[in-house]
Design an enzyme around this catalytic site. Structure first.
Site, PDB file in Angstrom:
ATOM      1  N   GLY A 227     -62.740  41.554 -24.203  1.00 16.63           N
ATOM      2  CA  GLY A 227     -63.619  40.598 -23.514  1.00 16.63           C
ATOM      3  C   GLY A 227     -63.244  39.194 -23.955  1.00 16.63           C
ATOM      4  O   GLY A 227     -64.101  38.353 -24.207  1.00 16.63           O
ATOM      5  N   ASP A 250     -59.736  41.711 -20.348  1.00 13.36           N
ATOM      6  CA  ASP A 250     -60.927  41.187 -19.656  1.00 13.36           C
ATOM      7  C   ASP A 250     -60.922  41.659 -18.201  1.00 13.36           C
ATOM      8  O   ASP A 250     -59.996  42.361 -17.754  1.00 13.36           O
ATOM      9  CB  ASP A 250     -61.010  39.643 -19.747  1.00 13.36           C
ATOM     10  CG  ASP A 250     -62.467  39.151 -19.782  1.00 13.36           C
ATOM     11  OD1 ASP A 250     -63.206  39.407 -18.813  1.00 13.36           O
ATOM     12  OD2 ASP A 250     -62.868  38.514 -20.773  1.00 13.36           O
ATOM     13  N   ASP A 270     -61.467  47.528 -18.303  1.00 13.50           N
ATOM     14  CA  ASP A 270     -62.912  47.615 -18.537  1.00 13.50           C
ATOM     15  C   ASP A 270     -63.123  48.202 -19.930  1.00 13.50           C
ATOM     16  O   ASP A 270     -62.779  49.362 -20.182  1.00 13.50           O
ATOM     17  CB  ASP A 270     -63.527  48.509 -17.447  1.00 13.50           C
ATOM     18  CG  ASP A 270     -65.045  48.514 -17.516  1.00 13.50           C
ATOM     19  OD1 ASP A 270     -65.600  48.262 -18.616  1.00 13.50           O
ATOM     20  OD2 ASP A 270     -65.682  48.763 -16.479  1.00 13.50           O
ATOM     21  N   MET A 271     -63.671  47.379 -20.828  1.00 15.88           N
ATOM     22  CA  MET A 271     -63.824  47.796 -22.226  1.00 15.88           C
ATOM     23  C   MET A 271     -64.767  48.988 -22.389  1.00 15.88           C
ATOM     24  O   MET A 271     -64.788  49.630 -23.436  1.00 15.88           O
ATOM     25  CB  MET A 271     -64.318  46.632 -23.078  1.00 15.88           C
ATOM     26  CG  MET A 271     -65.693  46.140 -22.698  1.00 15.88           C
ATOM     27  SD  MET A 271     -66.073  44.591 -23.529  1.00 15.88           S
ATOM     28  CE  MET A 271     -67.569  44.111 -22.685  1.00 15.88           C
ATOM     29  N   LYS A 284     -65.474  38.793 -29.867  1.00 10.90           N
ATOM     30  CA  LYS A 284     -66.178  37.540 -30.155  1.00 10.90           C
ATOM     31  C   LYS A 284     -67.152  37.213 -29.033  1.00 10.90           C
ATOM     32  O   LYS A 284     -66.752  37.117 -27.878  1.00 10.90           O
ATOM     33  CB  LYS A 284     -65.196  36.377 -30.329  1.00 10.90           C
ATOM     34  CG  LYS A 284     -65.945  35.115 -30.587  1.00 10.90           C
ATOM     35  CD  LYS A 284     -65.123  33.860 -30.555  1.00 10.90           C
ATOM     36  CE  LYS A 284     -66.047  32.706 -30.285  1.00 10.90           C
ATOM     37  NZ  LYS A 284     -66.362  32.489 -28.884  1.00 10.90           N
ATOM     38  N   HIS A 288     -73.291  40.572 -28.125  1.00 11.12           N
ATOM     39  CA  HIS A 288     -74.644  40.028 -27.882  1.00 11.12           C
ATOM     40  C   HIS A 288     -75.004  40.000 -26.394  1.00 11.12           C
ATOM     41  O   HIS A 288     -76.136  39.739 -26.039  1.00 11.12           O
ATOM     42  CB  HIS A 288     -74.827  38.655 -28.549  1.00 11.12           C
ATOM     43  CG  HIS A 288     -74.184  37.505 -27.826  1.00 11.12           C
ATOM     44  ND1 HIS A 288     -74.558  36.194 -28.048  1.00 11.12           N
ATOM     45  CD2 HIS A 288     -73.204  37.455 -26.883  1.00 11.12           C
ATOM     46  CE1 HIS A 288     -73.836  35.408 -27.277  1.00 11.12           C
ATOM     47  NE2 HIS A 288     -73.016  36.132 -26.575  1.00 11.12           N
TER      48      HIS A 288
HETATM   49  C1  LIG Z   1     -69.529  35.743 -23.472  1.00 11.94           C
HETATM   50  S1  LIG Z   1     -67.932  35.994 -22.889  1.00 11.94           S
HETATM   51  C2  LIG Z   1     -66.959  35.816 -24.356  1.00 11.94           C
HETATM   52  C3  LIG Z   1     -65.533  35.471 -24.110  1.00 11.94           C
HETATM   53  C4  LIG Z   1     -64.686  35.341 -25.365  1.00 11.94           C
HETATM   54  N1  LIG Z   1     -64.715  36.504 -26.187  1.00 11.94           N
HETATM   55  C5  LIG Z   1     -65.104  34.127 -26.157  1.00 11.94           C
HETATM   56  O1  LIG Z   1     -65.911  34.239 -27.065  1.00 11.94           O
HETATM   57  O2  LIG Z   1     -64.642  33.034 -25.827  1.00 11.94           O
HETATM   58  C6  LIG Z   1     -67.880  37.715 -22.578  1.00 11.94           C
HETATM   59  C7  LIG Z   1     -66.608  38.174 -21.923  1.00 11.94           C
HETATM   60  O3  LIG Z   1     -66.694  39.591 -21.701  1.00 11.94           O
HETATM   61  C8  LIG Z   1     -66.047  39.854 -20.464  1.00 11.94           C
HETATM   62  N2  LIG Z   1     -66.489  41.176 -19.948  1.00 11.94           N
HETATM   63  C9  LIG Z   1     -67.683  41.491 -19.407  1.00 11.94           C
HETATM   64  N3  LIG Z   1     -67.712  42.781 -19.073  1.00 11.94           N
HETATM   65  C10 LIG Z   1     -66.491  43.297 -19.413  1.00 11.94           C
HETATM   66  C11 LIG Z   1     -65.908  44.591 -19.316  1.00 11.94           C
HETATM   67  N4  LIG Z   1     -66.618  45.613 -18.814  1.00 11.94           N
HETATM   68  N5  LIG Z   1     -64.654  44.770 -19.777  1.00 11.94           N
HETATM   69  C12 LIG Z   1     -63.947  43.724 -20.285  1.00 11.94           C
HETATM   70  N6  LIG Z   1     -64.453  42.475 -20.415  1.00 11.94           N
HETATM   71  C13 LIG Z   1     -65.708  42.271 -19.974  1.00 11.94           C
HETATM   72  C14 LIG Z   1     -66.479  38.692 -19.601  1.00 11.94           C
HETATM   73  O4  LIG Z   1     -65.677  38.564 -18.456  1.00 11.94           O
HETATM   74  C15 LIG Z   1     -66.356  37.542 -20.578  1.00 11.94           C
HETATM   75  O5  LIG Z   1     -65.074  36.974 -20.561  1.00 11.94           O
END
Ligand SMILES: C[S@@+](CC[C@H](N)C(=O)[O-])C[C@H]1O[C@@H](n2cnc3c(N)ncnc32)[C@H](O)[C@@H]1O
Length: 382
Positions: A227, A250, A270-271, A284, A288
């Site tokens: 992500g 991501d 997809d994580m 990171k 949350h």
């Molecule tokens: C709050 S952001 C944090 C981004 C990065 N880690 C940072 O701190 O700068 C959460 C990230 O999780 C990604 N995300 C949401 N659902 C996801 C999924 N199912 N698989 C992979 N990434 C995902 C979003 O696209 C987003 O980029």
């Protein structure tokens, strides 16, 4: 000699006077408390105007204007550079007075023939200056704009209604008819602001992590930023430790809009289903966003990803662990928790809540390092 009747009368008079005086003291104290409470209530009621005044200052470019004027600027100097229309110019002193009283800018009064008010940047507004030479990767302009964006403010306005409603998963969904990730994938402008905001937070954190936690990366050959958005932290780690092969996982709308630097690999996925193998899985500002059940699922995928023959793999989490001796840090953490309530199914967690998730996902030990102010760095071992 006074008659017994007069004495009785005098005694009564004295006690009545004492009672009245006592009441006066009590009611003066009560009134002072009441008025204080009333003023305090106004501060809570109008608290949102602190955000909106700050947002106006950013939209007008005030932090940058003060910076480009040499670090301080009079009202007249600001008026010559800021894009205020002529009929709104008289509002600037009021906006600046408010922002100075809340600590965003500092106000000096110069008396040289005439009285002139001059505004300086404070440590807070220095974080809003868009000049890498001055603030060395710490600019939080986009993060501030995202947090005060219409998308997010409208979600917060739905909190009360949502708490009484059974159907919608989040106030964000109630306000916008889709969840946060649906909105970022549908609205290109919001997606860009969101990713840039996250990147500014990541650069801020990366600076500290690569400088102060180099030992975390000893012997590490690969890292996947799960992500990881547009890869700001992965790029900083790859730059500081070129021997580590870094990748970012991501969603498609994030990865496809991200320019690559050739040093970090970007993976669409997809994580919840699969995290690519690596010595370190970094999360990171991700957990949350999710409820406990989803966090366990994400951590289980990460545990599978870091499984190596030497058993040296680990997960690194950068997120909030609620609790701090600093009232300001605690307030920031609790504010972010309500922000998570408005936007996502997630929350900010206390150590006990984190421990429960780690145990459920099958991890055996963890170490919390509260080195990032509002956030902590957590090392997590299978
Ligand atoms: C709050 S952001 C944090 C981004 C990065 N880690 C940072 O701190 O700068 C959460 C990230 O999780 C990604 N995300 C949401 N659902 C996801 C999924 N199912 N698989 C992979 N990434 C995902 C979003 O696209 C987003 O980029």
């Amino acid at each position: 000699m006074a008659s017994p009747l007069l004495e009785l009368h005098n005694t009564q008079n004295i006690s009545v006077r004492a009672m009245v005086q006592n009441q006066a003291v009590t009611s003066t104290k009560d009134r002072a408390e009441l008025l204080q409470a009333h003023a305090e209530l106004w501060c809570h009621i109008f608290g949102y105007l602190k955000s909106m005044a700050l947002r106006s200052a950013i939209e007008l470019g005030i932090p940058n204007a003060i910076h480009h004027n040499g670090g301080s600027a009079s009202l007249l100097e600001l008026l010559t550079t800021l894009p205020l229309t002529t009929n709104k110019q008289s509002c600037l002193p009021r906006l600046m007075r408010f922002l100075a009283s809340s600590g965003v800018f500092a106000e000096d009064i110069l008396i040289e023939g005439t009285t002139t008010k001059v505004y300086r940047l404070t440590p807070v507004s220095r974080l809003l200056v868009d000049d890498i030479d001055m603030n060395d990767n710490t600019c939080q302009l986009n993060f501030a704009l995202l947090a005060m964006s219409q998308f997010q403010v409208m979600a917060s306005l739905c909190l009360g209604k949502w708490l009484k409603n059974n159907d919608e998963k989040t106030p964000f969904a109630m306000a916008h008819g889709m969840d946060l990730w649906g909105a970022t994938s549908h609205d290109a402008e919001y997606n860009m602001l969101f990713n840039e905001a996250m990147a500014s937070d990541s650069r801020f954190v990366a600076d500290i992590v690569v400088r102060e936690c180099a030992e975390l990366f000893l012997g590490v050959r690969s890292l996947v930023d799960v992500g990881g958005g547009n890869g700001a932290i992965a790029m900083a780690i790859a730059k500081a430790f070129p021997h580590i092969k870094c990748s970012v996982l991501d969603l498609p709308h994030v990865i496809y809009g991200t320019p690559t630097d050739g040093k970090v690999e970007f993976v669409v996925g997809d994580m919840m289903y699969l995290v690519p193998s690596a010595d370190i899985a970094l999360l990171k500002f991700v957990l949350h966003d999710w409820n406990d059940e989803d966090c366990v699922r994400i951590l289980t995928r990460c545990k599978e990803a870091i499984h190596n023959e030497e058993g040296s793999g680990k997960v690194i989490i950068i997120d909030t662990v609620i609790g701090s001796p600093s009232q300001q840090i605690l307030e920031a953490q609790l504010s972010m928790d309500l922000c998570m309530m408005a936007l996502t199914t997630g929350k900010e967690r206390e150590e006990e809540e984190w421990r429960k998730i780690f145990v459920e996902a099958g991890f055996s030990r963890y170490k919390i390092m509260p080195i990032l102010g509002v956030k902590s760095l957590i090392e997590l071992y299978p």
